[in-house]
Each structure stands twice: as C-alpha cells, then as structure tokens.
Design a protein around this motif. Structure first.
Motif, short mmCIF file in Angstrom:
data_model
loop_
_atom_site.label_atom_id
_atom_site.label_comp_id
_atom_site.label_asym_id
_atom_site.label_seq_id
_atom_site.Cartn_x
_atom_site.Cartn_y
_atom_site.Cartn_z
N ARG A 11 0.86 -1.18 0.00
CA ARG A 11 0.00 0.00 0.00
C ARG A 11 0.89 1.23 0.00
O ARG A 11 1.89 1.27 0.69
N ALA A 13 -11.37 3.30 -8.86
CA ALA A 13 -10.46 2.68 -7.88
C ALA A 13 -9.77 1.45 -8.48
O ALA A 13 -8.55 1.27 -8.30
N GLN A 14 -10.53 0.64 -9.19
CA GLN A 14 -9.95 -0.57 -9.80
C GLN A 14 -8.93 -0.22 -10.87
O GLN A 14 -7.87 -0.85 -10.96
N ARG A 51 -5.74 0.92 -9.24
CA ARG A 51 -5.05 -0.23 -8.66
C ARG A 51 -4.38 -1.06 -9.74
O ARG A 51 -3.20 -1.42 -9.63
N GLN A 52 -5.10 -1.35 -10.81
CA GLN A 52 -4.56 -2.18 -11.88
C GLN A 52 -3.42 -1.48 -12.62
O GLN A 52 -2.39 -2.09 -12.89
N GLU A 69 -0.98 -2.77 -8.60
CA GLU A 69 -1.37 -3.09 -7.23
C GLU A 69 -0.67 -2.23 -6.16
O GLU A 69 -0.83 -2.49 -4.97
N GLN A 74 -3.71 1.70 -3.85
CA GLN A 74 -5.04 1.19 -3.55
C GLN A 74 -5.82 2.32 -2.89
O GLN A 74 -5.52 2.71 -1.78
N ASN A 92 -8.94 3.81 -1.13
CA ASN A 92 -10.11 3.35 -0.37
C ASN A 92 -11.29 4.27 -0.62
O ASN A 92 -11.14 5.42 -0.99
#
Length: 113
Positions: A5, A32-33, A36-37, A41, A44, A46
């Motif tokens: 993170r 958000a995805q 992250r992708q 990763e 992230q 929240n």
C-alpha cells in the motif's frame, strides 16, 4: 511491490482521478480498480478517500456526474471530465512532472547507502 500500500501525497488523488477518467466516464469502483490495476497493485484507493474526492471535484466543476447502469446492471454514478477538468489535468500534470524531476535530481545528487 505487489500488494504493498502506498500513501498518496496530498493532491495526488485528484490528479490520479482526473487522469483515470481521460479515456471516458467511470463509476467510483471502476476508478479505484483502474488506479489499482494501472499501478500494478501499488496504489489502492479506499472508498473513504475516493468518494469525498469525487464529490469535491464535481463541486469544483472538474467532473460531471450522471446516473447509469454498471456491467452488473446496478445503478451507479458515472463521472466524466469536464473542459475545466481537462485544463486542470494539464496544469497538475505539468506541476507533478516538474516536482518529480526536481526530486529525482536531489536523489541522484547524493549517493545512497
């Protein structure tokens, strides 16, 4: 750094959201995805940080929101860049690039351990 993170610098989340919406509208979970992708990763975001940022950007006129259906046929608010959002993205990207270059120069100037 899979699974790690990273804490986002103040203001960086807004830049990432604006940039993520460049290809087209997305709902909050999709934003958000994608972050992250795309960050493999490392980043992230929240929901407790993302949704207040989306609402703030919408109030500032940088995003426009409309209700629509997700791939799962669920109702969600989809966010898209406005013309003002595109201008802000350009300004913030230039600022970030200048800062990253300056930080890189300092890190290179003084050899590490």
């Amino acid at each position: 750094m899979t699974g790690a993170r990273a804490d986002l610098l103040k203001g960086t989340l807004d830049l990432l959201v604006l940039r993520t919406l460049t290809p087209g509208p997305l709902h909050g979970w999709g934003i958000a995805q994608r972050i992250r992708q795309t960050s493999e990763e490392v980043l992230q975001v929240n929901q407790g940080s993302l949704y207040p940022a989306l609402h703030r950007l919408e109030q500032q006129g940088l995003l426009a929101a409309t209700w629509g259906s997700t791939d799962n046929n669920r109702q969600a608010k989809f966010y898209a860049l406005t013309a003002a959002g595109r201008r802000r993205l350009g300004d913030e990207t230039a600022h970030w690039t200048r800062m990253a270059t300056a930080i890189g120069r300092v890190l290179e100037a003084f050899p590490g351990p």
